[in-house]
Design a protein around this motif. Structure first.
Motif, mmCIF file in Angstrom:
data_model
loop_
_atom_site.group_PDB
_atom_site.id
_atom_site.type_symbol
_atom_site.label_atom_id
_atom_site.label_comp_id
_atom_site.label_asym_id
_atom_site.label_seq_id
_atom_site.Cartn_x
_atom_site.Cartn_y
_atom_site.Cartn_z
ATOM 1 N N ARG A 10 6.992 15.749 4.001
ATOM 2 C CA ARG A 10 7.696 15.279 5.198
ATOM 3 C C ARG A 10 9.069 14.713 4.839
ATOM 4 O O ARG A 10 10.080 15.010 5.481
ATOM 5 C CB ARG A 10 6.851 14.210 5.904
ATOM 6 C CG ARG A 10 7.402 13.743 7.225
ATOM 7 C CD ARG A 10 6.497 12.757 7.917
ATOM 8 N NE ARG A 10 7.034 11.405 7.884
ATOM 9 C CZ ARG A 10 8.068 10.979 8.605
ATOM 10 N NH1 ARG A 10 8.693 11.791 9.432
ATOM 11 N NH2 ARG A 10 8.501 9.744 8.517
ATOM 12 N N SER B 159 10.645 6.055 4.249
ATOM 13 C CA SER B 159 10.943 6.955 5.377
ATOM 14 C C SER B 159 12.053 6.399 6.235
ATOM 15 O O SER B 159 12.884 7.142 6.755
ATOM 16 C CB SER B 159 9.732 7.122 6.296
ATOM 17 O OG SER B 159 8.693 7.696 5.618
ATOM 18 N N ILE C 133 3.975 6.884 -5.779
ATOM 19 C CA ILE C 133 2.862 7.113 -4.836
ATOM 20 C C ILE C 133 2.094 8.412 -5.102
ATOM 21 O O ILE C 133 1.018 8.601 -4.580
ATOM 22 C CB ILE C 133 3.341 7.102 -3.356
ATOM 23 C CG1 ILE C 133 4.278 8.290 -3.099
ATOM 24 C CG2 ILE C 133 3.975 5.770 -2.987
ATOM 25 C CD1 ILE C 133 4.324 8.683 -1.661
ATOM 26 N N ASP D 5 3.094 13.404 2.630
ATOM 27 C CA ASP D 5 4.169 12.412 2.776
ATOM 28 C C ASP D 5 5.431 12.912 2.078
ATOM 29 O O ASP D 5 6.533 12.836 2.626
ATOM 30 C CB ASP D 5 3.744 11.066 2.161
ATOM 31 C CG ASP D 5 2.624 10.419 2.969
ATOM 32 O OD1 ASP D 5 2.678 10.497 4.214
ATOM 33 O OD2 ASP D 5 1.697 9.860 2.358
ATOM 34 N N ASP E 256 0.761 16.960 -1.133
ATOM 35 C CA ASP E 256 1.096 15.612 -0.680
ATOM 36 C C ASP E 256 1.985 15.731 0.561
ATOM 37 O O ASP E 256 3.155 16.093 0.476
ATOM 38 C CB ASP E 256 1.807 14.821 -1.784
ATOM 39 C CG ASP E 256 1.867 13.348 -1.424
ATOM 40 O OD1 ASP E 256 1.331 12.532 -2.167
ATOM 41 O OD2 ASP E 256 2.442 13.015 -0.345
ATOM 42 N N THR F 242 0.856 -1.196 0.000
ATOM 43 C CA THR F 242 0.000 0.000 0.000
ATOM 44 C C THR F 242 0.893 1.247 0.000
ATOM 45 O O THR F 242 2.091 1.166 0.306
ATOM 46 C CB THR F 242 -0.888 0.052 1.262
ATOM 47 O OG1 THR F 242 -0.009 0.157 2.377
ATOM 48 C CG2 THR F 242 -1.767 -1.175 1.400
ATOM 49 N N LYS F 243 0.252 2.389 -0.287
ATOM 50 C CA LYS F 243 1.003 3.652 -0.296
ATOM 51 C C LYS F 243 1.645 3.876 1.088
ATOM 52 O O LYS F 243 2.807 4.246 1.198
ATOM 53 C CB LYS F 243 0.057 4.805 -0.657
ATOM 54 C CG LYS F 243 0.738 6.154 -0.558
ATOM 55 C CD LYS F 243 -0.149 7.332 -0.912
ATOM 56 C CE LYS F 243 0.613 8.622 -0.617
ATOM 57 N NZ LYS F 243 -0.081 9.855 -0.757
ATOM 58 N N LYS F 244 0.840 3.556 2.130
ATOM 59 C CA LYS F 244 1.325 3.787 3.494
ATOM 60 C C LYS F 244 2.582 2.956 3.776
ATOM 61 O O LYS F 244 3.575 3.453 4.331
ATOM 62 C CB LYS F 244 0.211 3.406 4.471
ATOM 63 C CG LYS F 244 0.227 4.157 5.753
ATOM 64 C CD LYS F 244 -1.030 3.900 6.532
ATOM 65 C CE LYS F 244 -0.731 4.184 7.980
ATOM 66 N NZ LYS F 244 -1.706 3.626 8.880
ATOM 67 N N GLU F 245 2.530 1.686 3.352
ATOM 68 C CA GLU F 245 3.678 0.807 3.603
ATOM 69 C C GLU F 245 4.905 1.272 2.808
ATOM 70 O O GLU F 245 6.029 1.256 3.304
ATOM 71 C CB GLU F 245 3.329 -0.642 3.194
ATOM 72 C CG GLU F 245 2.364 -1.312 4.159
ATOM 73 C CD GLU F 245 1.716 -2.555 3.572
ATOM 74 O OE1 GLU F 245 1.125 -3.313 4.354
ATOM 75 O OE2 GLU F 245 1.757 -2.765 2.332
ATOM 76 N N ARG F 246 4.661 1.703 1.575
ATOM 77 C CA ARG F 246 5.767 2.153 0.716
ATOM 78 C C ARG F 246 6.426 3.409 1.313
ATOM 79 O O ARG F 246 7.651 3.518 1.361
ATOM 80 C CB ARG F 246 5.185 2.444 -0.682
ATOM 81 C CG ARG F 246 6.203 2.800 -1.704
ATOM 82 C CD ARG F 246 7.080 1.594 -2.074
ATOM 83 N NE ARG F 246 8.149 2.029 -2.975
ATOM 84 C CZ ARG F 246 9.388 2.339 -2.602
ATOM 85 N NH1 ARG F 246 9.745 2.234 -1.346
ATOM 86 N NH2 ARG F 246 10.276 2.746 -3.480
ATOM 87 N N VAL F 247 5.562 4.321 1.798
ATOM 88 C CA VAL F 247 6.100 5.547 2.406
ATOM 89 C C VAL F 247 6.902 5.191 3.664
ATOM 90 O O VAL F 247 8.006 5.696 3.878
ATOM 91 C CB VAL F 247 4.977 6.558 2.726
ATOM 92 C CG1 VAL F 247 5.489 7.710 3.561
ATOM 93 C CG2 VAL F 247 4.331 7.073 1.451
ATOM 94 N N ALA F 248 6.342 4.260 4.451
ATOM 95 C CA ALA F 248 7.019 3.870 5.697
ATOM 96 C C ALA F 248 8.383 3.259 5.372
ATOM 97 O O ALA F 248 9.391 3.567 6.023
ATOM 98 C CB ALA F 248 6.152 2.890 6.477
#
Ligand SMILES: Cc1ncc(COP(=O)(O)O)c(C=O)c1O
Length: 449
Positions: A392, A11, A443, A389, A387, A2-8
């Motif tokens: 950040r 990061s 993303i 993410d 955006d 997911t986008k969240k996992e990819r960003v994490a």
């Protein structure tokens, strides 16, 4: 993924570098949790995993507890326009300190401070002092209400005017943060910034109850968004045609010319609010305007409005402010505005070359990057189409490269800076954006093209 996992996942790489470089800051913040909620003492400077703890500032450099050297583009949220430890300001503080720091009597030099401000801002015929921009806003609003005998205030969506309860409306959150009473919204009206039609309608419909319109010279917290198409002049004329006062909040925008944005845009507000850069780096605020309006605070008024404050115009703050304003000359302002414009140009060309659809908004020494493909001229576009993410990661990557910007993504240029510092910021941004581009493609494809 997911986008969240990819960003994490992404990061972690950037955070690992940050954690390694700032281990002493982490220890200090961890330990501070025993006394300070999660180690934070000012929400605007907090970011995850934790902010670097600064040991000292020198000119346009900040040094954290691990000894990392940052170029300071935050300027303590634009207030340190002269950078840290300006020699004239330090000298003024050192001369004053042995002669006392606070006394319940007006220091003579505070009248010189008043004169400098009134001469720089002709609409400000009379001025009074306080210790922050928040207080200055509060007392300007009180003056407007006392003078007009009306209660309502019109503010612009996304305009930040400090932490006074009613001013906390619409500054980037979808609902009010907890702790504000429902009454905070009472007597408050809000319309979008840069929207003349909405402002005119609201002013006309509420003219009998409306004391004042308050507006920022440049919308700061929302992203250094300048007024468009003579918006401020239009507000002045519409307010006055309807017996309503105009309060111009120049807490951020004062540094853009010797007389603030009212000089740039040819506007004559009834009241002006000042803070940040007027203080030579020490806590200060001021509010002033037409003499008939400011007369509500005269102790000889038949029923004066109330303005007090234990630390109003204390001698050390006054010494720093007067010395600082003398250093902030028209030439100095022109120079940093020029540097700000070349920074904006440099950053925009990096974005264009990389085909990243973000944009730089700002005026002179204040510029901000917006990771949004939408044209940015209102708070809703600035707050809700970017955006976060990517912002950040951009922020933390720049920290790792020794470029200190606020996590909101603005760059404030200070007088110790020159072309070398601007070039460094552009180069570090180019490197960061090149690294981030594959992630953006993945993303946030709307930002590519
Ligand atoms: C435009 C504007 N007005 C008022 C304030 C409040 O000033 P202070 O933080 O000194 O209370 C701020 C602070 O950022 C501001 O940006």
């Amino acid at each position: 993924m997911t986008k969240k996992e990819r960003v994490a996942e992404y990061s972690r790489k950037i955070e690992d570098i940050y954690l390694q470089q700032t281990s002493k800051s982490r220890e200090i913040i961890e330990d501070a949790k025993r006394f300070v909620p999660d180690g934070d003492m000012r929400i605007s400077i907090w970011f995850e995993p934790y902010p670097a703890v600064m040991a000292k500032g020198d000119g346009c450099h900040l040094y954290d507890e691990d000894g990392n050297d940052y170029l300071d583009f935050s300027n303590n949220w634009t207030s340190m326009v002269l950078g840290n430890n300006n020699p004239r300001v330090v000298e003024a503080i050192c001369k004053q300190a042995p002669m006392g720091s606070a006394m319940a009597a007006p220091p003579k030099r505070a009248y010189e401070w008043a004169q400098i401000l009134c001469e720089r801002i002709p609409s400000m015929e009379r001025v009074r002092f306080c210790t922050s921009g928040t207080e200055a806003v509060m007392f300007a609003i009180r003056a407007a209400r006392a003078f007009t005998g009306k209660d309502k205030i019109l503010k612009m969506e996304g305009n930040y005017h400090g932490s006074y309860d009613p001013m906390e409306m619409t500054v980037g959150w979808r609902r009010l943060p907890p702790g504000l009473p429902k009454s905070a919204e009472l007597d408050m009206l809000v319309v979008p910034f840069n929207d003349k039609i909405a402002a005119e309608k609201m002013i006309k419909e509420n003219k009998d109850e409306l004391a004042a319109v308050i507006v920022e010279g440049v919308m700061g917290a929302a992203g250094m968004i300048p007024p468009e198409d003579d918006y401020l002049k239009f507000l002045e004329e519409t307010a006055h045609a309807n017996d309503v006062l105009l309060i111009l909040d120049e807490v951020i925008s004062f540094r853009l010319s010797t007389g603030g944005t009212q000089e740039i845009y040819g506007v004559k507000p009834d009241l002006t609010v000042l803070g940040k850069a007027i203080g030579g780096g020490l806590p200060s605020g001021a509010f002033g305007g037409r003499k008939e309006v400011m007369a509500v605070y005269s102790p000889r008024h038949k029923h004066p409005a109330h303005h007090a404050g234990t630390f109003v115009a204390t001698p050390i703050a006054v010494a720093a402010s007067v010395a600082g304003l003398k250093e902030l000359t028209a030439e100095a302002i022109d120079r940093i505005n020029g540097l700000g414009w070349s920074l904006a140009k440099g950053l925009q060309s990096v974005l264009d070359e990389l085909k990243i659809k973000a944009q730089i908004k700002g005026y002179g020494s204040l510029q901000q990057i917006h990771f949004s493909p939408e044209p940015i001229s209102t708070a809703s576009t600035a707050f809700f189409t970017i955006d976060r993410d990517i912002l950040r990661l951009f922020h933390l990557s720049l920290m790792n490269k020794g470029i200190f910007i606020p996590n909101r993504g603005f760059f404030a240029v200070s007088t110790p800076m020159g072309e070398a510092e601007i070039n460094r910021a552009v180069e570090a941004s180019a490197e960061t954006l090149t690294e981030l581009k594959p992630l953006i493609e993945e993303i946030a494809p709307q930002l590519i093209g």
